[in-house]
Design a protein around this motif. Structure first.
Motif, PDB file in Angstrom:
ATOM      1  N   ARG A   1       0.802  -1.219   0.000  1.00  0.00           N
ATOM      2  CA  ARG A   1       0.000   0.000   0.000  1.00  0.00           C
ATOM      3  C   ARG A   1       0.837   1.272   0.000  1.00  0.00           C
ATOM      4  NH1 ARG A   1      -5.392  -0.459   0.584  1.00  0.00           N
ATOM      5  NH2 ARG A   1      -6.192  -2.567   0.886  1.00  0.00           N
ATOM      6  N   MET A   2       2.135   1.159   0.244  1.00  0.00           N
ATOM      7  CA  MET A   2       2.954   2.361   0.090  1.00  0.00           C
ATOM      8  C   MET A   2       3.339   2.568  -1.370  1.00  0.00           C
ATOM      9  SD  MET A   2       6.641   1.347   1.778  1.00  0.00           S
ATOM     10  CE  MET A   2       7.448  -0.225   1.454  1.00  0.00           C
ATOM     11  N   CYS A   3       2.978   1.612  -2.234  1.00  0.00           N
ATOM     12  CA  CYS A   3       3.249   1.756  -3.666  1.00  0.00           C
ATOM     13  C   CYS A   3       2.062   2.345  -4.422  1.00  0.00           C
ATOM     14  CB  CYS A   3       3.615   0.398  -4.267  1.00  0.00           C
ATOM     15  SG  CYS A   3       5.116  -0.319  -3.553  1.00  0.00           S
TER      16      CYS A   3
ATOM     17  N   ILE B   1      13.859  -4.174   9.894  1.00  0.00           N
ATOM     18  CA  ILE B   1      12.595  -3.787   9.271  1.00  0.00           C
ATOM     19  C   ILE B   1      11.847  -5.047   8.850  1.00  0.00           C
ATOM     20  CG2 ILE B   1      11.510  -2.504   7.390  1.00  0.00           C
ATOM     21  CD1 ILE B   1      14.131  -0.838   7.269  1.00  0.00           C
ATOM     22  N   LEU B   2      10.611  -5.168   9.281  1.00  0.00           N
ATOM     23  CA  LEU B   2       9.733  -6.262   8.877  1.00  0.00           C
ATOM     24  C   LEU B   2       8.637  -5.691   7.988  1.00  0.00           C
ATOM     25  CD1 LEU B   2       9.233  -8.068  12.331  1.00  0.00           C
ATOM     26  CD2 LEU B   2      10.920  -8.608  10.562  1.00  0.00           C
ATOM     27  N   LEU B   3       8.475  -6.257   6.812  1.00  0.00           N
ATOM     28  CA  LEU B   3       7.381  -5.863   5.927  1.00  0.00           C
ATOM     29  C   LEU B   3       6.492  -7.082   5.708  1.00  0.00           C
ATOM     30  CD1 LEU B   3      10.307  -4.677   4.575  1.00  0.00           C
ATOM     31  CD2 LEU B   3       8.636  -3.286   3.364  1.00  0.00           C
ATOM     32  N   THR B   4       5.190  -6.866   5.627  1.00  0.00           N
ATOM     33  CA  THR B   4       4.271  -7.947   5.281  1.00  0.00           C
ATOM     34  C   THR B   4       3.550  -7.570   3.996  1.00  0.00           C
ATOM     35  OG1 THR B   4       2.246  -7.149   6.410  1.00  0.00           O
ATOM     36  CG2 THR B   4       3.895  -8.308   7.754  1.00  0.00           C
ATOM     37  N   SER B   5       3.215  -8.586   3.198  1.00  0.00           N
ATOM     38  CA  SER B   5       2.505  -8.315   1.953  1.00  0.00           C
ATOM     39  C   SER B   5       1.738  -9.554   1.503  1.00  0.00           C
ATOM     40  CB  SER B   5       3.472  -7.875   0.856  1.00  0.00           C
ATOM     41  OG  SER B   5       2.769  -7.643  -0.359  1.00  0.00           O
ATOM     42  N   THR B   6       0.492  -9.343   1.124  1.00  0.00           N
ATOM     43  CA  THR B   6      -0.300 -10.404   0.505  1.00  0.00           C
ATOM     44  C   THR B   6      -0.318 -10.259  -1.008  1.00  0.00           C
ATOM     45  OG1 THR B   6      -2.329  -9.084   0.732  1.00  0.00           O
ATOM     46  CG2 THR B   6      -1.810 -10.624   2.525  1.00  0.00           C
ATOM     47  N   GLN B   7       0.220  -9.144  -1.515  1.00  0.00           N
ATOM     48  CA  GLN B   7       0.240  -8.897  -2.954  1.00  0.00           C
ATOM     49  C   GLN B   7       1.620  -8.351  -3.354  1.00  0.00           C
ATOM     50  OE1 GLN B   7      -3.601  -7.489  -4.729  1.00  0.00           O
ATOM     51  NE2 GLN B   7      -4.030  -6.848  -2.643  1.00  0.00           N
ATOM     52  N   PRO B   8       2.640  -9.202  -3.243  1.00  0.00           N
ATOM     53  CA  PRO B   8       4.011  -8.719  -3.471  1.00  0.00           C
ATOM     54  C   PRO B   8       4.262  -8.239  -4.888  1.00  0.00           C
ATOM     55  CG  PRO B   8       3.941 -11.120  -3.323  1.00  0.00           C
ATOM     56  CD  PRO B   8       2.593 -10.622  -2.911  1.00  0.00           C
ATOM     57  N   GLN B   9       3.398  -8.651  -5.843  1.00  0.00           N
ATOM     58  CA  GLN B   9       3.596  -8.190  -7.223  1.00  0.00           C
ATOM     59  C   GLN B   9       3.368  -6.692  -7.348  1.00  0.00           C
ATOM     60  OE1 GLN B   9       1.109  -9.936  -6.122  1.00  0.00           O
ATOM     61  NE2 GLN B   9      -0.830  -9.221  -6.942  1.00  0.00           N
ATOM     62  N   MET B  10       2.738  -6.064  -6.343  1.00  0.00           N
ATOM     63  CA  MET B  10       2.535  -4.623  -6.357  1.00  0.00           C
ATOM     64  C   MET B  10       3.754  -3.862  -5.836  1.00  0.00           C
ATOM     65  SD  MET B  10      -1.405  -4.215  -5.045  1.00  0.00           S
ATOM     66  CE  MET B  10      -1.262  -2.422  -5.023  1.00  0.00           C
ATOM     67  N   LEU B  11       4.653  -4.555  -5.150  1.00  0.00           N
ATOM     68  CA  LEU B  11       5.814  -3.891  -4.575  1.00  0.00           C
ATOM     69  C   LEU B  11       6.830  -3.539  -5.657  1.00  0.00           C
ATOM     70  CD1 LEU B  11       6.329  -6.135  -1.437  1.00  0.00           C
ATOM     71  CD2 LEU B  11       5.677  -3.722  -1.408  1.00  0.00           C
TER      72      LEU B  11
ATOM     73  N   THR C   1      11.689  -5.237  -3.005  1.00  0.00           N
ATOM     74  CA  THR C   1      11.790  -6.680  -2.761  1.00  0.00           C
ATOM     75  C   THR C   1      13.237  -7.164  -2.869  1.00  0.00           C
ATOM     76  OG1 THR C   1      11.262  -7.114  -5.093  1.00  0.00           O
ATOM     77  CG2 THR C   1       9.440  -7.102  -3.534  1.00  0.00           C
ATOM     78  N   SER C   2      14.020  -6.544  -3.748  1.00  0.00           N
ATOM     79  CA  SER C   2      15.401  -6.998  -3.931  1.00  0.00           C
ATOM     80  C   SER C   2      16.278  -6.686  -2.723  1.00  0.00           C
ATOM     81  CB  SER C   2      16.001  -6.348  -5.181  1.00  0.00           C
ATOM     82  OG  SER C   2      16.119  -4.946  -5.025  1.00  0.00           O
ATOM     83  N   ARG C   3      15.827  -5.787  -1.853  1.00  0.00           N
ATOM     84  CA  ARG C   3      16.613  -5.407  -0.678  1.00  0.00           C
ATOM     85  C   ARG C   3      16.118  -6.078   0.595  1.00  0.00           C
ATOM     86  NH1 ARG C   3      17.107  -1.611  -4.406  1.00  0.00           N
ATOM     87  NH2 ARG C   3      19.065  -0.421  -4.530  1.00  0.00           N
ATOM     88  N   CYS C   4      15.211  -7.028   0.446  1.00  0.00           N
ATOM     89  CA  CYS C   4      14.669  -7.750   1.593  1.00  0.00           C
ATOM     90  C   CYS C   4      14.916  -9.244   1.444  1.00  0.00           C
ATOM     91  CB  CYS C   4      13.156  -7.525   1.716  1.00  0.00           C
ATOM     92  SG  CYS C   4      12.637  -5.815   1.904  1.00  0.00           S
ATOM     93  N   ILE C   5      15.014  -9.929   2.570  1.00  0.00           N
ATOM     94  CA  ILE C   5      14.993 -11.387   2.558  1.00  0.00           C
ATOM     95  C   ILE C   5      13.538 -11.821   2.527  1.00  0.00           C
ATOM     96  CG2 ILE C   5      15.492 -13.464   3.902  1.00  0.00           C
ATOM     97  CD1 ILE C   5      18.019 -12.173   4.854  1.00  0.00           C
ATOM     98  N   ARG C   6      13.154 -12.536   1.474  1.00  0.00           N
ATOM     99  CA  ARG C   6      11.766 -12.953   1.293  1.00  0.00           C
ATOM    100  C   ARG C   6      11.493 -14.219   2.100  1.00  0.00           C
ATOM    101  NH1 ARG C   6       9.353 -11.237  -3.755  1.00  0.00           N
ATOM    102  NH2 ARG C   6       8.393 -13.298  -3.922  1.00  0.00           N
TER     103      ARG C   6
ATOM    104  N   VAL D   1      -7.597  -4.231  -7.456  1.00  0.00           N
ATOM    105  CA  VAL D   1      -8.287  -5.232  -8.270  1.00  0.00           C
ATOM    106  C   VAL D   1      -7.333  -5.820  -9.292  1.00  0.00           C
ATOM    107  CG1 VAL D   1     -10.045  -5.548 -10.074  1.00  0.00           C
ATOM    108  CG2 VAL D   1     -10.631  -4.354  -7.964  1.00  0.00           C
ATOM    109  N   GLU D   2      -6.589  -4.954  -9.977  1.00  0.00           N
ATOM    110  CA  GLU D   2      -5.660  -5.421 -11.011  1.00  0.00           C
ATOM    111  C   GLU D   2      -4.588  -6.326 -10.405  1.00  0.00           C
ATOM    112  OE1 GLU D   2      -5.299  -5.861 -14.826  1.00  0.00           O
ATOM    113  OE2 GLU D   2      -6.673  -4.361 -14.005  1.00  0.00           O
ATOM    114  N   ALA D   3      -4.100  -5.960  -9.230  1.00  0.00           N
ATOM    115  CA  ALA D   3      -3.071  -6.775  -8.580  1.00  0.00           C
ATOM    116  C   ALA D   3      -3.630  -8.138  -8.178  1.00  0.00           C
ATOM    117  CB  ALA D   3      -2.530  -6.045  -7.351  1.00  0.00           C
TER     118      ALA D   3
END
Length: 310
Positions: free
Chosen positions: A100-102, A125-135, A140-145, A218-220
């Protein structure tokens, strides 16, 4: 490969004990509440009991009306993370539903990139995401998934529409050209129905959610369902090849079909017309069968089953 919550916590304990914690972790899964609950357990491990009242714990989540993480909130978070820990070893930030910050042009995400690129040594830093394709890929490249496996009670039953889709996809008895166009129509119809369902679900939600935000979500969601279905279709081709069903042409040339489906997904991600992309891919699958029958594709072993998205 997805991991259960206890395994992820064990890995954090080991990293903490060996002083090998990374600066940023991205928790991925289908249930936002489950991801936040796991993040709070990690925060408790790093900061101690009741992290929500710890002076070094900072929580950022979407604002109520706009349903997005604002650039002002992210700038304030960056200011806090630049300070030394007040008590203990770390300052810890939890960013819930980080996608949602994107939204809204991604200004909040871009502003937060500096902290991810050059994080203070005492910040986690902990990030959570249910729709990572929006990030943003730069996030994403700077986080451990860490893909999180759904808890047993949260696992949804298989969508009956998907079972019907696969039954129709692998139905036999048609001429190759007719089968190609039937499959293309099957793909288009399936995702039109999914889109209508998702749009209906969002229209029943927050009436104050801005239209551009709703459209982006919706698109995501549609993109995520499409990626999962195509990954399952690749897995079905791999499974049929492993079984080597007698007389089944679908069991032949799995690598070529899987590559065609991967190319289809790339085309869709790049914004090509879905109808034309579906038709092209389905025709190419039939062409791969024709090539196999003619002996020009006698060896096709350069494939590996693809892991399904979590």
């Amino acid at each position: 490969m997805s991991l259960d919550s206890d395994t992820i916590l064990l890995r954090f304990r080991q990293a903490l004990a060996s002083d090998r914690l990374a600066h940023a972790y991205l928790l991925l899964g289908a249930d936002s509440a489950q991801l936040e609950a796991l993040a709070m357990r990690i925060a408790e491990l790093l900061l101690g009991p009741r992290p929500e009242i710890h002076p070094d714990f900072h929580l950022a989540r979407a604002e109520s009306r706009l349903r997005r993480l604002s650039i002002e909130r992210m700038r304030r978070l960056m200011e806090l993370l630049a300070l030394k820990p007040y008590r203990g070893r770390f300052r810890l930030a939890l960013i819930c539903d980080a996608e949602r910050m994107c939204l809204g042009g991604g200004e909040a995400a871009n502003s937060f990139l500096k902290t991810l690129e050059e994080p203070p040594h005492d910040v986690v830093i902990l990030l959570t995401s249910t729709q990572p394709q929006m990030l943003l890929p730069t996030i994403t490249s700077r986080c451990i998934r860490l893909p999180v496996r759904a808890a047993p009670e949260m696992r949804a039953e298989e969508d009956p529409r998907e079972a019907h889709f696969f039954s129709e996809w692998f139905a036999s008895g048609e001429a190759p050209l007719l089968r190609a166009f039937r499959r293309a129509a099957l793909l288009e119809t399936f995702f039109l129905e999914i889109r209508k369902e998702i749009e209906s679900g969002r229209s029943d939600g927050d009436d104050e959610e801005p239209e551009e935000v709703r459209a982006a979500l919706v698109e995501a969601a549609v993109d995520l369902r499409r990626e999962r279905l195509l990954a399952k279709l690749e897995a079905e081709y791999a499974k049929k090849a492993g079984v080597r069903e007698t007389g089944s042409e679908e069991a032949e040339s799995p690598g070529r079909k899987i590559r065609i489906l991967e190319e289809l997904l790339r085309d869709l991600r790049s914004g090509l017309d879905p109808s034309l992309s579906y038709a092209r891919a389905c025709l190419e699958i039939e062409e791969s069968l024709k090539m196999r029958a003619s002996g020009s594709d006698a060896k096709d072993t350069s494939w590996k089953p693809k892991k399904l998205p979590n």
